[in-house]
Structure formats: C-alpha cells, structure tokens
Design a protein around this motif. Structure first.
Motif, PDB file in Angstrom:
ATOM      1  N   GLY A   1      67.881   3.576  57.450  1.00 48.29           N
ATOM      2  CA  GLY A   1      67.075   3.197  56.295  1.00 48.29           C
ATOM      3  C   GLY A   1      66.856   4.313  55.286  1.00 48.29           C
ATOM      4  N   HIS A   2      67.329   5.507  55.602  1.00 43.74           N
ATOM      5  CA  HIS A   2      66.992   6.611  54.717  1.00 43.74           C
ATOM      6  C   HIS A   2      68.008   6.842  53.613  1.00 43.74           C
ATOM      7  N   VAL A   3      67.491   7.300  52.486  1.00 41.84           N
ATOM      8  CA  VAL A   3      68.285   7.569  51.287  1.00 41.84           C
ATOM      9  C   VAL A   3      69.509   8.442  51.583  1.00 41.84           C
ATOM     10  N   ASP A   4      69.361   9.382  52.500  1.00 39.52           N
ATOM     11  CA  ASP A   4      70.477  10.273  52.811  1.00 39.52           C
ATOM     12  C   ASP A   4      71.655   9.551  53.452  1.00 39.52           C
ATOM     13  N   PHE A   5      71.399   8.396  54.024  1.00 44.63           N
ATOM     14  CA  PHE A   5      72.445   7.755  54.797  1.00 44.63           C
ATOM     15  C   PHE A   5      73.023   6.531  54.110  1.00 44.63           C
ATOM     16  N   ALA A   6      72.916   6.531  52.793  1.00 48.09           N
ATOM     17  CA  ALA A   6      73.376   5.377  52.029  1.00 48.09           C
ATOM     18  C   ALA A   6      74.824   5.020  52.370  1.00 48.09           C
ATOM     19  N   TRP A   7      75.608   6.026  52.684  1.00 48.24           N
ATOM     20  CA  TRP A   7      77.007   5.799  53.022  1.00 48.24           C
ATOM     21  C   TRP A   7      77.137   4.967  54.294  1.00 48.24           C
ATOM     22  N   GLU A   8      76.331   5.309  55.304  1.00 50.15           N
ATOM     23  CA  GLU A   8      76.340   4.558  56.551  1.00 50.15           C
ATOM     24  C   GLU A   8      75.886   3.122  56.296  1.00 50.15           C
ATOM     25  N   VAL A   9      74.910   2.976  55.383  1.00 47.26           N
ATOM     26  CA  VAL A   9      74.411   1.650  55.069  1.00 47.26           C
ATOM     27  C   VAL A   9      75.535   0.802  54.507  1.00 47.26           C
ATOM     28  N   SER A  10      76.234   1.331  53.499  1.00 47.87           N
ATOM     29  CA  SER A  10      77.223   0.479  52.852  1.00 47.87           C
ATOM     30  C   SER A  10      78.392   0.191  53.789  1.00 47.87           C
ATOM     31  N   ARG A  11      78.724   1.123  54.667  1.00 47.81           N
ATOM     32  CA  ARG A  11      79.873   0.829  55.514  1.00 47.81           C
ATOM     33  C   ARG A  11      79.524  -0.159  56.618  1.00 47.81           C
ATOM     34  N   SER A  12      78.254  -0.128  57.099  1.00 49.13           N
ATOM     35  CA  SER A  12      77.933  -1.120  58.117  1.00 49.13           C
ATOM     36  C   SER A  12      77.765  -2.498  57.494  1.00 49.13           C
ATOM     37  N   LEU A  13      77.360  -2.509  56.216  1.00 51.17           N
ATOM     38  CA  LEU A  13      77.200  -3.811  55.570  1.00 51.17           C
ATOM     39  C   LEU A  13      78.525  -4.513  55.310  1.00 51.17           C
ATOM     40  N   SER A  14      79.605  -3.751  55.252  1.00 48.79           N
ATOM     41  CA  SER A  14      80.865  -4.400  54.915  1.00 48.79           C
ATOM     42  C   SER A  14      81.390  -5.258  56.060  1.00 48.79           C
ATOM     43  N   ALA A  15      80.782  -5.138  57.245  1.00 51.68           N
ATOM     44  CA  ALA A  15      81.183  -5.999  58.356  1.00 51.68           C
ATOM     45  C   ALA A  15      80.310  -7.253  58.423  1.00 51.68           C
TER      46      ALA A  15
ATOM     47  N   LEU B   1      74.020  38.068  58.404  1.00 47.93           N
ATOM     48  CA  LEU B   1      73.925  37.144  59.534  1.00 47.93           C
ATOM     49  C   LEU B   1      75.207  37.043  60.353  1.00 47.93           C
ATOM     50  N   GLY B   2      76.238  37.729  59.925  1.00 50.16           N
ATOM     51  CA  GLY B   2      77.490  37.715  60.687  1.00 50.16           C
ATOM     52  C   GLY B   2      78.325  36.482  60.424  1.00 50.16           C
ATOM     53  N   GLN B   3      79.105  36.092  61.430  1.00 48.79           N
ATOM     54  CA  GLN B   3      80.003  34.943  61.302  1.00 48.79           C
ATOM     55  C   GLN B   3      79.210  33.644  61.464  1.00 48.79           C
ATOM     56  N   GLY B   4      79.493  32.678  60.613  1.00 46.95           N
ATOM     57  CA  GLY B   4      78.808  31.389  60.706  1.00 46.95           C
ATOM     58  C   GLY B   4      79.639  30.300  60.067  1.00 46.95           C
ATOM     59  N   CYS B   5      79.009  29.163  59.800  1.00 50.62           N
ATOM     60  CA  CYS B   5      79.686  28.052  59.154  1.00 50.62           C
ATOM     61  C   CYS B   5      78.872  27.575  57.978  1.00 50.62           C
ATOM     62  N   ARG B   6      79.557  27.143  56.934  1.00 52.46           N
ATOM     63  CA  ARG B   6      78.869  26.498  55.817  1.00 52.46           C
ATOM     64  C   ARG B   6      79.052  25.006  55.980  1.00 52.46           C
ATOM     65  N   LEU B   7      77.933  24.307  56.143  1.00 53.58           N
ATOM     66  CA  LEU B   7      78.000  22.877  56.376  1.00 53.58           C
ATOM     67  C   LEU B   7      77.561  22.119  55.131  1.00 53.58           C
ATOM     68  N   GLY B   8      78.187  20.978  54.901  1.00 54.80           N
ATOM     69  CA  GLY B   8      77.810  20.131  53.780  1.00 54.80           C
ATOM     70  C   GLY B   8      77.164  18.859  54.310  1.00 54.80           C
ATOM     71  N   PHE B   9      76.011  18.515  53.737  1.00 52.36           N
ATOM     72  CA  PHE B   9      75.268  17.329  54.192  1.00 52.36           C
ATOM     73  C   PHE B   9      75.060  16.369  53.038  1.00 52.36           C
ATOM     74  N   LEU B  10      74.684  15.125  53.385  1.00 47.80           N
ATOM     75  CA  LEU B  10      74.444  14.123  52.353  1.00 47.80           C
ATOM     76  C   LEU B  10      73.089  14.330  51.689  1.00 47.80           C
ATOM     77  N   GLY B  11      72.172  14.982  52.386  1.00 51.44           N
ATOM     78  CA  GLY B  11      70.844  15.224  51.842  1.00 51.44           C
ATOM     79  C   GLY B  11      70.074  16.122  52.783  1.00 51.44           C
ATOM     80  N   THR B  12      68.815  16.410  52.447  1.00 47.60           N
ATOM     81  CA  THR B  12      68.071  17.355  53.279  1.00 47.60           C
ATOM     82  C   THR B  12      67.629  16.761  54.615  1.00 47.60           C
ATOM     83  N   LEU B  13      67.311  15.480  54.627  1.00 46.36           N
ATOM     84  CA  LEU B  13      66.939  14.877  55.909  1.00 46.36           C
ATOM     85  C   LEU B  13      68.152  14.884  56.839  1.00 46.36           C
ATOM     86  N   HIS B  14      69.276  14.570  56.271  1.00 51.87           N
ATOM     87  CA  HIS B  14      70.526  14.607  57.016  1.00 51.87           C
ATOM     88  C   HIS B  14      70.706  16.001  57.628  1.00 51.87           C
ATOM     89  N   MET B  15      70.417  17.024  56.847  1.00 52.87           N
ATOM     90  CA  MET B  15      70.537  18.395  57.317  1.00 52.87           C
ATOM     91  C   MET B  15      69.553  18.670  58.462  1.00 52.87           C
TER      92      MET B  15
END
Ligand code: GDP
Ligand code: MG
Length: 604
Positions: free
Chosen positions: A82-96, A335-349
């Motif tokens: 239901g959250h704004v960050d997951f709009a992508w999941e919403v639209s893909r589940s709705l297509s079924a 901070l040394g070696q790490g990863c840069r992650l990309g998220f859909l929004g802050t809640l997602h993060m």
C-alpha cells in the motif's frame, strides 16, 4: 476450472485501511485457513519486517474456493503493497487481475494513497468494488466518507459495501460481489501457452520459484518452456496454486494464477513482465512492465571493513527477493569498501536496511540518501548518484552548463485546520505551484487536498516525519514523478582537521547553504569525541567555508576517574574501550567511533 469460474482480484487501499485484515477474513470464510477471529494473523504478510511494521512490502497471492449458487469458484487474491514507494509492485500485481476491492477506512476517509491506488486500478481497466471498512468504529462516519468517494472518484453510493473486516461483518457480501461484479479472466485454453511472469522468489533447494498468470493455453508439469525475453529454455518441474501455501496441481489453466519451478538457477533469469511460452510455439510477448526506477541512492558499508564480502553476499541474496533495488560497488576513504544501492523511496530503503540486518545478521552503516541529479555540460549530460561525484559547479573551469534535480507532483490530504501548517511546510521545502481544493464540505473540519511541485530531495529527507508531526498525524501524503527542473545546487563537503570526509558530502540548494552548513557542523561537533588535539570542523562549498566549529582538545586519562579498589570496573572499562577501538574509523588524524557515524547519518 474453466475460465468463467475464476476471479482474479486484488485489494487496494491506503495503508492501515484494513487490507491484510480483510484478506485474512476472506481466507477464513472460504476455509482456506483456520478461523482465528480476535487474533491478528495477517497470513499474507510473510516477511518479518512486514509484520513488525504492519506494512506489506512484497505482493503475495492466495487462491481460495468459494461455492456460489451451487457452483465452486476459484478466487485468486493478489495482495498489493500500500505504500507510495512500492507503486511498481502495485501496478505489476494488478496486471494479473480483472477487479479490485477498493477499501476506504470509514473513520479516516479518503487518503492520499486511496487516490493513487484508485487511479492505477482504473488505468488498468479493472472493475472496482468500493468498500467502506471499519464501520464498527465509534468514529466511523459512513455517510460522509461515501460522499467523499462519490465526489473524488464518481463512485455511486449504491455500489459501496459497508463492512467491518475486524469483526467479520459484511465479508460474505464481499465474496458475493467478487463473483457477481468482477468479470472472469478471458483466455483460450486450447490456444498457445502464454504465461505472464509477475513475481519471483528464490529457494535454496528448488532455485527460482516464479508466480505466473496464465493468459492462454495450459501449463503442465514436464512442459518444455521458453522465455520471450532471454530465449532460454526450461523444463517445468512443479506447478501449483498458492492456497495460501503452495499446493501442486500438475496443471494451470487460463486465468489461473500459480507458482512454477523449472530449472531456473539464477534469480536474474526470472524477468518480471516476461512471457513464457511452449518451446516450438510462436507467440507475441504480452505487454510487460515499466521497470522500477531507483529514485533514492545511499551507500551501504560494513561496520567492520573486513566483513565486506559477507555484506556483498547478503545484499546479493536480498536483491533476489527485491529486484527493484539496484547495486553498484563503491569505496569511500572514510568507510572503506561498500555498495551504492538505489531504492524506490526512503521507506523502501528503511525496509531493505531492516531486512539486511534481520535476515542476514549484518551490522551496516548507511549514508544519507541522495537523489539522481542531472549535470548538463555543453556536449553531454550525466547522472550523478553520489554526492562525491558531483562537480565543483562554483568553479568556472568545471564547464557545467546547468544542474537539474528530480521533482515530484505531491498531494497531501489534511483536515482544513492544518492547511496553514502544511502550506508552510511545503514552502520551507521549496515547493511551487501550490494549490488546494476541498474533498468534502463538512461543517466540522472539512478535508482539503493540497497539491504542489516539490524537489524529490526535499521529500527524501525528513519531510514525512515533519508532515506527520505538524498535522498531529492527520495528514496523508503521496507523490508521482514530475520530471526534472533546473536548480541552483552545489556540493557541500565537511572537513575534520582540514581533511574532507567523503561519506558526509551532500548536495544543497544555494538558498539553504548557511542553514544546512551550520546544522551539520553543530551536529558533528556534538557527536565527535574530543581528541588529544584541537579539531576544526568545517562545512565548505568549493573553496569557501560556510560554517565552522572547533572541538577543543582533551587531556585527561580516561581511567583517572576510577579510583583503586574498583579493579573489576576498571578492567571492564578498558575492555569497553578495546571493544570500541575496533569500531573506530580514522579520518586523517581524527579517530571517529562508529556510533558517531550512525548518529550523524541517522539524524539526517
Ligand atoms: P493494511 O495496512 O491495509 O493491511 O491494514 P491492516 O489490515 O493491517 O489493518 C490496520 C489496522 O486496522 C489493524 O490494527 C487492524 O486490526 C485494524 N482494522 C482492520 N479492519 C478493521 C475494522 O473493520 N474495524 C476496526 N475497528 N479495526 C480494523
Ligand atoms: Mg497490510
């Protein structure tokens, strides 16, 4: 099951309006799960973080059997986040799905995400069944909320079902409405196989488990299938429905939603939106999905630098269950070696961070979130996702023509008493094109919808928390993509003892540079422990110092305060010191404890 006895539906709602509760009641009433009224089962919320936070992150699905007019029907519930960050999941589940139960809380009324989820469902051409939930609440005001639904969505009040998911009232009528109002899926069971792959998960023993929706043909165990996307071939090992746990059925018919396993080893092979077909049969691929677009980036580093391989492995495994996260290696002098992650929004993060900590037992540092900026040069445009890579725009030799930042179209729904506060909040966050209109015309505290254009970078900081506290929790908020706009931005760096701390670099709007510089310098001054020498803390843009604090030197022996006789205590103290030594990060000559980083980055 022939197509006409199948219904594929979803429940859509603003967060907390009762989706999971209603899903539980539907599963109970159809005997899919045991009745447990009074307990909060939330069967579909499988992940621990979902249960803790009461939000749904990954779409789940469950099939149930319901007898209507003597005919057994197969109802497939596809749960959506239901959250704004997951709009992508919403639209893909709705297509079924062919239809959706649209839930609105009878006491809270229409909220920001009610509007966004309604529009997504409408765009997909779904049959929408309006449902007023929580009519048992003393504060419920069904008439007023029905009027809001009518004025906002053009819903006929006569179509609105009134229920209490919690008490199980009106749930029977919901099942009836699903069968009567939602059209059955269309699909030719004799035609060529077309299966839409809409979700996948990874299982240690069986490899990739995919959720599919059969659009035409039949999918059987033992079938040789192929992916339209990768052209790779597979053999179906197992197929079945989610009831709500996996139940093997050996075959899936058109309209059905179920799981399949085949010899798919890597999660990256399960391409969301892909069409699976039978080897040797030619099919047009089904319309896929617009891939998720990461809009918030952050660096993730292990607390103990030697743990990097373990962290990377954990991130890799987690991204198998959440493919909307993008990953790139990054290294930082602090901070040394790490990863840069990309998220859909802050809640997602936040959710991802918690899952990383929960499921893989990793201690991590996550840097302040940033948005992707567009830096325009004479001959090319680049995207900058890491503040350290942002050019020195104040330096003419940088040849930057302009900088653009992402903006969003935001809507806030709030009782009119808070309209002033909300407008002030928006102005403070560089909002433009403010506009508002009334959702209803109640005498006491009418609801207002406030819309504006606002830079995404403002939204990903503490906007949401401020919104909640300044509206006493009444405001709801949602946003959609609003493209890019030119903006007067610069990179701000922080120096400890004249050494830059790359992990703390950030992009600021020039109108706010003094305020931001001062705040951060003060924050650093508060959390950085005093050293044996004086440490200047500076915020700089280009060569210009914007703000400065000085950390005075420390001389005292740490154990001086612990007098003789308290040997044990002294030992323990030394032990603690040793412990925290391990977690020190050295910035030039300054030793920074890990906690200082946590404090700074969390307080962003
Ligand atoms: P979701 O976020 O849409 O999945 O909402 P949940 O199903 O988790 O429900 C949010 C909260 O509302 C929970 O505390 C539920 O117990 C409560 N709730 C759900 N339905 C009802 C209802 O019909 N009446 C009342 N009083 N509370 C409800
Ligand atoms: Mg829920």
């Amino acid at each position: 099951f022939p197509c006409n006895l199948i219904r594929n539906f979803s429940i859509i709602a603003h967060i907390d309006h009762g989706k999971s509760t209603l899903a539980d009641r539907l599963l109970e009433l159809t005997g899919t799960i045991e009745k447990a009224i009074g307990t909060n089962n939330q069967v579909l919320d499988k992940l621990k973080v979902e249960r803790e936070r009461g939000i749904t992150v990954k779409a789940q699905t469950a099939s149930m059997l319901h007898t209507f007019h003597g005919q057994e029907h197969l109802l497939n519930l596809i749960d959506t986040p239901g959250h704004v960050d997951f709009a992508w999941e919403v639209s893909r589940s709705l297509s079924a799905c062919q239809g959706a139960l649209f839930l609105v809380d009878a006491s809270q009324g229409v909220q920001a995400q009610s509007i966004s989820v309604f529009h997504v469902a409408q765009e997909r051409g779904l049959k929408i069944i309006p449902v007023l939930n929580k009519i048992d609440l003393p504060s419920a005001d069904p008439e007023r909320v029905t009027a809001q639904m009518q004025s906002t969505f053009g819903i006929d009040p006569a179509d609105v079902l009134k229920i209490s998911a919690k008490a199980g009232r009106g749930v029977e009528e919901i099942l009836q409405a699903i069968v009567e109002r939602i059209p059955p899926p269309e699909g030719d069971s004799l035609g060529p196989l077309k299966a839409l792959l809409f979700d996948s998960s990874y299982d240690k023993y069986r490899g990739v488990v995919s959720l599919v929706n059969i659009k035409s043909g039949q999918l059987r165990k033992g079938d040789k299938i192929s992916s339209c996307f990768s052209r790779k071939r597979y053999e179906v090992m197992d197929v079945g429905i989610m009831h709500p746990e996996e139940i093997p059925t050996t075959v899936l018919y058109p309209g059905q939603v179920g799981y399949i396993t085949c010899n798919m080893k890597e999660s990256s092979e399960a391409h969301i939106g892909d069409t699976l077909h039978r080897v040797g049969e030619f099919v047009e691929p089904l319309p896929g999905f617009i891939p998720a677009k990461a809009m918030v980036y952050a660096g993730v580093f292990p607390v103990d630098s030697t743990d990097f391989p373990k962290l990377e492995e954990s991130i890799k495994r987690l991204t198998l269950t959440d493919r909307s996260v993008t990953v790139q290696r990054e290294s930082s002098s602090a901070l040394g070696q790490g990863c840069r992650l990309g998220f859909l929004g802050t809640l997602h993060m936040d959710v991802f961070r918690q899952r990383l900590e929960d499921e893989y037992d990793a201690s991590i540092i996550i840097t302040a979130p940033t948005v992707p900026y567009k830096v325009v040069y004479k001959d090319r445009t680049i995207f900058v996702r890491n503040p350290t890579e942002f050019p020195e725009v104040t330096d003419p030799s940088s040849r930057v023509v302009e900088v653009q930042e992402p903006v969003v179209k935001a809507s806030i729904i709030v009782p009119e008493d808070y309209l002033g506060e909300m407008m002030d909040l928006c102005f403070n966050h560089r909002a433009e094109e403010l506009d508002h209109r009334y959702l209803d015309t109640s005498v006491t505290s009418a609801r207002v919808i406030l819309t504006c254009r606002i830079p995404l970078s403002e939204v990903v900081s503490n906007f949401f928390d401020e919104l909640k506290s300044r509206s006493s929790g009444y405001a709801s908020f949602d946003y959609e993509d609003g493209g890019y706009q030119t903006s007067n931005l610069a990179k701000m760096c922080f120096m400890l003892n004249s050494k830059p701390v790359d992990a703390l670099a950030l992009i600021v709007h020039r109108s706010m540079q003094e305020e931001v510089g001062r705040t951060w310098v003060k924050k650093l001054h508060k959390v950085i422990p005093r050293q044996l020498f004086e440490v200047p803390i500076q915020a700089v843009i280009g060569k210009k110092v914007i703000a400065r604090e000085t950390l005075s030197p420390l001389r005292a022996d740490v154990t001086a305060g612990l007098y003789g006789g308290h040997h044990e205590r002294k030992l323990k103290h030394l032990q603690n010191q040793k412990e925290s030594k391990r977690r020190m990060k050295k910035i030039g000559t300054v030793e920074l404890p890990q906690e200082a980083f946590f404090d700074i980055l969390r307080a962003q």
